[in-house]
Scaffold this active site. Sequence first.
Site, PDB file in Angstrom:
ATOM      1  NE  ARG A  31      -2.416  -1.353   3.423  1.00 35.47           N
ATOM      2  CZ  ARG A  31      -2.988  -1.260   4.625  1.00 35.47           C
ATOM      3  NH1 ARG A  31      -4.205  -0.773   4.740  1.00 35.47           N
ATOM      4  NH2 ARG A  31      -2.339  -1.651   5.701  1.00 35.47           N
ATOM      5  CG  ASN A  49      -4.134  -4.497   2.962  1.00 33.58           C
ATOM      6  OD1 ASN A  49      -3.660  -4.450   1.838  1.00 33.58           O
ATOM      7  ND2 ASN A  49      -3.377  -4.500   4.052  1.00 33.58           N
TER       8      ASN A  49
END
Length: 797
Positions: A31, A49
């Site tokens: 990320r 996520n």
Amino acid sequence: MSAPPPGAALTAPRRRVRVTVRGVVQGVGFRPFVHGLATELSLAGQVTNTGDGVVVEVEGPPDAVDRFCARVAPDAPPLAHVESVDTTDLPATGGDGFTIVASDPTGPVRTLVAPDTATCADCLAELADPADRRHRHAFITCTHCGPRFTIVTGLPYDRAHTTMSGFPLCPRCDREYHDPGDRRFHAQPVACPDCGPRLRLVLADAGAAASRELDPVDEARALLAAGAIVAVKGIGGYHLACDATQPEAVAELRRRKARGDKPFALMAADVAAVEHLVHLDAAERELLTGRARPVVLLRRRPPVRPAPGRPVPADAVAPGSPDLGVMLPYTPVHHLLLGAADRGARTAAPRLLVMTSGNLSGEPIVTDDGEALDRLAGLADAWLLHDRPVHVPCDDSVVRVCDGRPLVLRRSRGYAPLPVTLPVPVAPALAVGGDLKNVFCLGRGDRAWLSAHVGDMDDLATQHAFGRAERQLESITGVRPELLVTDTHPAYRSAAWARRHAGGRPVARVQHHHAHIAAVLAEHGVEDGRRVIGVAFDGTGHGTDGTVWGGEFLLADYDGFDRFAHLAQVPLPGGDAAVRRPYRMALAHLRAAGVAAAADLPCVAACPDGELPLLTRQLERGLNCVPTSSMGRLFDAVSSLAGVCHHAGYEAQAAIELEAAAVSAGCEDDDPRYTFRLTRGEGPGDAPLAADPAPLLAAAVDDVRLGVPAATVAVRFHLAVARLVRTVCGAARETAGLETVALTGGVFANVLLSSACARGLRADGFTVLRHQRIPPNDGGLALGQLVVAARTAATGR
């Protein structure tokens, strides 16, 4: 050229795309990487996520969106493994800025968890820097390194779903965690001395509650220097450690652990600490220093004397072994013990430590601190422990290099739970493996997840550990097994576990050596329906005729097999007693070969007074003598006959020491007298060929009586087995027209034999498949069970 009209920038074409990235993409800095890439390209959007993977929405100029999609996989962080990238166009919203949003715990679990990874160079530099706030911090980590698999309690991978959830971030760590430009941006295990786990040292002679106030690492090193045995808590459980250069300490650890002569693994401070002890090629060096940091089995050099900077382990570290098992430090605690950040340390750091699993022989590795203080009492003089829980045990992986390629012998830390891509689809299933070196396997669709090494299932604690590990792997893979698969052995404890936990689900059974061959086929992506000549050599496997198999040539695919040939059967006198006493197998083989058991033979001399007449009568009458075609037992027999090993204190000791003897010969000595006689077995029609070792044994007896060195007998035997493989595979090709040979089973952990077989088969024009990522021993059995039985269920066959 005229200027663009006011507001033109607002009406320029924009594109918004949802990008779903699957694979090992959580817990590896993915990320933060996406945030940085989107920012670099001036794209708006968000990333999160989910159980399905990392889901990104990016919006901006179409060419910038295209560049993002093109780079998201190839530019991924070093620990990421991208399996797929799917894109879907969405209506543009006109927003700006890019954000990381909270994880979405809903939906199916399809993402992958990363393995535990060795401390990275950046963290090591900070560890050694007195000016850094994480100087000597034993839990230093970032998005590129540290614990993953062993701390994950659920998905999506966020701090709340790890064993770090009980350590709230301090303000400085919190700023790093939320700073997109920081290496610890969204690194879930991040901590520092102010907010992270704590090390402490507990002394056996002071009681479990007592510990010293001084630096725990310095005090542990002082104890190690004084010859003590210290239980050290790592990523996946405890090790028992001692100074490998002190003979008394190594001998005492061996005695306390009831280890017999089984080799210990070494942890070396760096490559320079072992270069004078072992041969190291480029592939072995890469394994030693890579991210997985397994134990690497390395061929020994001739003995050397200790010298400054050239430590020498005690003889008792690996007696009788041709190899030393070596690993380098992979956690900050290990680095500190071995001298990292050593400025001002009170005690000189060791260069070589024995690092063996923290358990009693036969039990699973200890992970819980309370259990460690209890179960390792009497083994350890002190415990260097910490308060970060280990959610699932994970022992060290073991790898060696064969013909320039890695051969994984134990697939655990650093490799588990990375999936194997299957060439055939499988229904959701759990294959429970075997009873030795147990590893289980979950599968669904085109993926299979092998567990970390569990251990030998004859211990109740190991069976409990199996259950805990199976539940954890289900939770992080999302696989809910509809089918359970076991070995056909009627007494396997793994099979009994499956039956107890079936809960009405079907339980399929797969023959042991068929599973071995299917495992190597699956590893190499062999398609459904392609038949091969499978050579499966091991110690024990339940045969379809109720005897003990282990020297098998099978014409096999995933659907089934025909037994083309096997080693001629001999009695296995006393079952497991013969495995522990190789001289018994030598006497059984000599009797079957019609060679008298004379007193001048080493295997006869090794037989205790009074046992030989009893053993002779037992063999004559067939009392407690199951027939076996095991190649592993033939290795045992020749090892004893040559005077190499008569009593086995650990699995395959006699075979390992026979390989060591052959390696010490230093050259090939292919004697044609060492051969097998091929005969057609009894039975109707196309009965299997039987490979009778009688001529080989007669030649070996002659050589032993002539005083031929054991090393020469050993190398001649290895080459004879390789010739047998070429001969039988040639006959199988003539009969069945097959051109591919798969070598599998624990005997092929012997790289001398594996290399000789592969070399000869290739010279004969065969394609040779050998294990690399999946163990050839029973640690790979579950993968084969899965593709045989669950594939059948998935395809309706």
